[in-house]
Design a protein around this motif. Structure first.
Motif, mmCIF file in Angstrom:
data_model
loop_
_atom_site.group_PDB
_atom_site.id
_atom_site.type_symbol
_atom_site.label_atom_id
_atom_site.label_comp_id
_atom_site.label_asym_id
_atom_site.label_seq_id
_atom_site.Cartn_x
_atom_site.Cartn_y
_atom_site.Cartn_z
ATOM 1 N N THR A 205 0.855 -1.182 0.000
ATOM 2 C CA THR A 205 0.000 0.000 0.000
ATOM 3 C C THR A 205 0.890 1.230 0.000
ATOM 4 O OG1 THR A 205 -1.826 -1.100 1.142
ATOM 5 C CG2 THR A 205 -1.714 1.300 1.309
ATOM 6 N N GLY A 206 0.681 2.103 -0.951
ATOM 7 C CA GLY A 206 1.555 3.258 -1.089
ATOM 8 C C GLY A 206 1.436 4.230 0.065
ATOM 9 N N THR A 207 2.521 4.925 0.346
ATOM 10 C CA THR A 207 2.514 5.960 1.380
ATOM 11 C C THR A 207 2.208 7.335 0.795
ATOM 12 O OG1 THR A 207 4.905 6.315 1.128
ATOM 13 C CG2 THR A 207 4.201 4.677 2.749
ATOM 14 N N ALA A 237 -10.366 -2.534 -9.388
ATOM 15 C CA ALA A 237 -9.101 -3.258 -9.247
ATOM 16 C C ALA A 237 -8.049 -2.743 -10.226
ATOM 17 C CB ALA A 237 -9.325 -4.761 -9.458
ATOM 18 N N ALA A 238 -8.484 -2.316 -11.412
ATOM 19 C CA ALA A 238 -7.524 -1.766 -12.377
ATOM 20 C C ALA A 238 -6.821 -0.542 -11.804
ATOM 21 C CB ALA A 238 -8.242 -1.414 -13.679
ATOM 22 N N ALA A 239 -7.542 0.254 -11.030
ATOM 23 C CA ALA A 239 -6.905 1.401 -10.365
ATOM 24 C C ALA A 239 -5.957 0.926 -9.262
ATOM 25 C CB ALA A 239 -7.973 2.324 -9.791
ATOM 26 N N LEU A 240 -6.447 0.066 -8.384
ATOM 27 C CA LEU A 240 -5.634 -0.376 -7.246
ATOM 28 C C LEU A 240 -4.370 -1.104 -7.684
ATOM 29 C CD1 LEU A 240 -8.507 -1.610 -4.932
ATOM 30 C CD2 LEU A 240 -6.954 0.279 -4.429
ATOM 31 N N ARG A 241 -4.449 -1.855 -8.773
ATOM 32 C CA ARG A 241 -3.262 -2.556 -9.274
ATOM 33 C C ARG A 241 -2.164 -1.582 -9.675
ATOM 34 N NH1 ARG A 241 -3.687 -4.665 -13.880
ATOM 35 N NH2 ARG A 241 -1.904 -6.061 -13.666
ATOM 36 N N HIS A 242 -2.525 -0.333 -9.872
ATOM 37 C CA HIS A 242 -1.547 0.681 -10.254
ATOM 38 C C HIS A 242 -1.328 1.700 -9.139
ATOM 39 C CE1 HIS A 242 -2.761 -1.186 -14.026
ATOM 40 N NE2 HIS A 242 -1.553 -0.875 -14.439
ATOM 41 N N ARG A 243 -1.611 1.258 -7.888
ATOM 42 C CA ARG A 243 -1.338 2.038 -6.683
ATOM 43 C C ARG A 243 -2.199 3.287 -6.582
ATOM 44 N NH1 ARG A 243 3.266 -0.512 -4.794
ATOM 45 N NH2 ARG A 243 3.590 0.978 -3.112
ATOM 46 N N VAL A 244 -3.313 3.294 -7.306
ATOM 47 C CA VAL A 244 -4.245 4.411 -7.327
ATOM 48 C C VAL A 244 -5.504 4.008 -6.566
ATOM 49 C CG1 VAL A 244 -5.820 5.652 -8.863
ATOM 50 C CG2 VAL A 244 -3.395 5.445 -9.460
ATOM 51 N N THR A 245 -6.022 4.899 -5.707
ATOM 52 C CA THR A 245 -7.255 4.636 -4.976
ATOM 53 C C THR A 245 -8.447 5.169 -5.765
ATOM 54 O OG1 THR A 245 -6.179 4.776 -2.815
ATOM 55 C CG2 THR A 245 -8.556 5.083 -2.874
ATOM 56 N N LEU A 282 -9.749 -6.475 -2.269
ATOM 57 C CA LEU A 282 -10.053 -6.492 -3.697
ATOM 58 C C LEU A 282 -8.792 -6.821 -4.491
ATOM 59 C CD1 LEU A 282 -12.222 -6.013 -5.863
ATOM 60 C CD2 LEU A 282 -11.487 -3.628 -5.950
ATOM 61 N N VAL A 283 -7.725 -6.092 -4.252
ATOM 62 C CA VAL A 283 -6.384 -6.443 -4.728
ATOM 63 C C VAL A 283 -5.590 -6.742 -3.470
ATOM 64 C CG1 VAL A 283 -4.308 -5.618 -5.895
ATOM 65 C CG2 VAL A 283 -6.578 -5.026 -6.808
ATOM 66 N N PRO A 284 -5.304 -8.016 -3.203
ATOM 67 C CA PRO A 284 -4.760 -8.398 -1.896
ATOM 68 C C PRO A 284 -3.573 -7.547 -1.451
ATOM 69 C CG PRO A 284 -5.324 -10.345 -3.152
ATOM 70 C CD PRO A 284 -5.517 -9.174 -4.069
ATOM 71 N N GLY A 285 -3.726 -6.974 -0.261
ATOM 72 C CA GLY A 285 -2.647 -6.205 0.347
ATOM 73 C C GLY A 285 -2.621 -4.741 -0.016
ATOM 74 N N VAL A 286 -3.434 -4.320 -0.990
ATOM 75 C CA VAL A 286 -3.441 -2.917 -1.413
ATOM 76 C C VAL A 286 -4.661 -2.241 -0.799
ATOM 77 C CG1 VAL A 286 -3.432 -1.310 -3.347
ATOM 78 C CG2 VAL A 286 -2.319 -3.541 -3.575
ATOM 79 N N ARG A 287 -4.448 -1.413 0.205
ATOM 80 C CA ARG A 287 -5.538 -0.750 0.913
ATOM 81 C C ARG A 287 -5.749 0.643 0.336
ATOM 82 N NH1 ARG A 287 -4.031 0.530 5.830
ATOM 83 N NH2 ARG A 287 -6.028 0.370 6.898
ATOM 84 N N GLY A 288 -6.998 0.924 -0.038
ATOM 85 C CA GLY A 288 -7.326 2.248 -0.550
ATOM 86 C C GLY A 288 -7.018 3.328 0.470
ATOM 87 N N ALA A 289 -6.582 4.496 -0.012
ATOM 88 C CA ALA A 289 -6.113 5.564 0.866
ATOM 89 C C ALA A 289 -7.103 6.699 1.028
ATOM 90 C CB ALA A 289 -4.796 6.124 0.313
#
Length: 563
Positions: A205-207, A237-245, A282-289
């Motif tokens: 998850t990005g900072t 998921a297409a957004a989250l896969r690219h580190r975008v919330t 939704l994308v394992p380990g990537v939490r929306g910010a």
């Protein structure tokens, strides 16, 4: 007695027979091998390869990445003499022979193009540009899509996108493989692929927060499956896969009503939609910010006590779900002067309920003490550290000019002076224009960046017209993947080159922060200063971006190994 085989040779002298046989056995001229059906070369993921461009200079895909990071390159192919039916495949990369470890998958995409009738402001150019990435197999439904084979005419450059996403637990070191090219089933070339994995990981998850607007209601409708929950999840998921919330989504508030006398909101439908984004499932380990308060217009315009009760209910629910640190009141986007008083009223009630306030404007006295994070357009900020409470920047049509550029005259000259050189997300701009946005935010000390939409052109057909607000691709980072056009059974989001570059920039910020935390803050700062010395002075050359990133990552690897 009938004659047998060879009877016609009876009576011929033996030496003559021998000479005749030797003549038959003597080899004739050796046929020359057929020329290769195609030429190929390799470019970076920051290059934008147009169909008439010369082949780039590279001869091998050479990547370096952290654990948990994705990196890309391109294979450029041009047929010789006759058209080719181009196909490509790649097996997972194998670790060096000296080591044991899991193989790392390689994803391939066909780089498609869009035709642009007009340029994006003074820096753009009309014509055919690469942007959509048609996957060999889409990353959500895992269906084979119509990426290959593709007919490539003689003389036309066709790019293949090569993407490697390194697992967070991948063993550091070298990996190798090949991308195999074929023409109508016949092997045409084998392109070497090398990967070096750094011995450190970037956070899943990005900072550096990157909330990007994405209307799943618009997206599912454009794909012919209105409100289909699985296709809506694929879009998010297409957004989250690219580190975008992704924010907005359906835009539906929770069911039920809430008044000062009785608050009865049903969060079931809301939680089913937003929960997987914020929980990181939704994308394992990537939490929306980022999550915005959703309140119907009748509540905003109703009794203030009912509005206050509704805001308190949002805070209470988000606290119970563990999401309170990502809840924002984001309302009255880019407020006009006549809206500031209403924005102040809403902000006052939200802060009383314990909800932070997000405003897409520059700080102004009427909002003092009411707004927690300002997000002005990036053009409005001076170079250097951002003013207090300016925590985000906002890439907008101001990167190219929000109106059409006249052909000549004083207005043409003024627009060229005002809008030349800004970073942004237009299709017809260098890849570094998109990569510079997050780096500029890091240099300014920001917490993140905002982007207003990912599906703006889906109100029409972005495959034929991706233009909005006088910019090509403004507000559109995905394309509609329809089975009739691209194969498979389910509609899906087609990612873009620009979205990949956005992800790379967000990963770069994680690298800068890891280096700073490891005592390499000076190197991180000088690297960023060299690449983005000012808002309009960013480096255009992809090779310099990639070399600087590699030097920084190598220095961090050495620093960590020395501890």
């Amino acid at each position: 007695m009938p004659e047998g085989p060879g009877a016609h040779l009876r009576g011929v002298a033996a030496p003559a027979i021998l000479l005749a046989l030797l003549a038959l056995a003597r080899p004739g001229p050796v046929p020359r091998a057929a020329p290769e059906a195609l030429e190929w070369a390799v470019a970076s993921g920051l290059d934008k390869l147009r169909p008439t461009d010369p082949l780039p200079p590279g001869r091998a895909v050479d990547l370096v990445a952290a654990q948990g990071e994705c990196e890309s390159a391109q294979v450029a192919v041009r047929p010789r003499g006759v058209p080719v039916a181009l196909a490509a495949e790649a097996a997972p990369l194998a670790p060096d022979e000296r080591r044991r470890g899991r193989r790392i998958p390689v994803a391939l995409y066909r780089v498609a193009t869009v035709r642009l009738a007009r340029p994006s402001g003074p820096d753009g150019a009309a014509g055919e540009w690469p942007d959509p990435l048609v996957p060999a197999r889409d990353p959500w439904f895992r269906e084979a899509r119509r990426a290959f084979p593709v007919e490539v005419p003689t003389g036309r450059l066709q790019a293949i996108w090569v993407e490697v996403c390194v697992p967070a637990d991948a063993a550091p070191g070298g990996y190798a493989g090949v991308v195999r090219l074929s023409d109508g089933g016949r092997r045409a070339a084998a392109v070497p692929v090398r990967l070096r994995v750094w011995p450190f990981a970037i956070p899943r998850t990005g900072t550096f927060a990157a909330p990007f607007g994405l209307s799943t209601r618009l997206g599912t409708r454009a794909l012919g499956v209105p409100d289909d929950p699985e296709v809506a999840r694929a879009l998010a998921a297409a957004a989250l896969r690219h580190r975008v919330t992704p924010y907005t989504l359906s835009a539906d508030p929770p069911d039920g009503t809430c008044t000062a006398a009785r608050c009865a909101l049903d969060w079931t439908r809301y939680d089913a939609e937003v929960g997987p984004v914020l929980d990181g499932t939704l994308v394992p380990g990537v939490r929306g910010a980022f999550a915005e308060v959703r309140i119907a217009g009748r509540v905003w315009n109703g009794p203030e006590a009912d509005l206050a009760a509704t805001l308190r209910a949002w805070r209470t629910h988000f606290e119970a779900r563990g999401w309170a640190d990502r809840l924002w009141l984001y309302t009255l986007d880019e407020p006009r002067p006549d809206q500031v008083t209403e924005l102040a009223r809403r902000a006052r009630l939200a802060r009383a309920a314990g909800i932070r306030v997000f405003a897409t404007t520059l700080p102004q006295p009427a909002l003092d003490g009411l707004v927690d994070a300002y997000a002005p357009v990036l053009n409005a900020l001076p170079d250097g550290r951002a003013p207090p409470r300016v925590a985000f920047s906002y890439a907008s049509c101001m990167s190219h000019g929000c109106a059409e550029l006249p052909g000549e005259g004083p207005l043409h000259a003024e627009m060229r002076r005002t809008f030349t050189g800004w970073p942004g997300y237009e299709v017809d701009r260098p890849g570094a224009a998109a990569r510079a946005v997050a780096w500029l935010g890091w240099r300014r000390g920001l917490s993140g960046e905002l982007y207003y939409d990912m599906l703006q052109a889906w109100r029409g057909d972005p495959w034929t017209d991706v233009r909005a607000f006088a910019g090509n691709g403004d507000g559109t980072l995905l394309y509609p993947g329809r089975p009739a056009m691209l194969g498979g059974t389910r509609p899906f989001p087609v990612e873009s080159i620009r979205l990949k570059i956005v992800r790379d920039a967000l990963e770069d910020v994680e690298l800068l922060r890891l280096a700073s935390a490891a005592g390499l803050g000076g190197l991180a700062a000088t690297t960023a200063e060299a690449l983005v010395p000012s808002a309009r002075g960013w480096e255009r050359d992809p090779a310099r971006w990639l070399a600087a990133r590699r030097r920084l990552g190598d220095a961090l690897a050495r620093r960590l190994a020395a501890r």
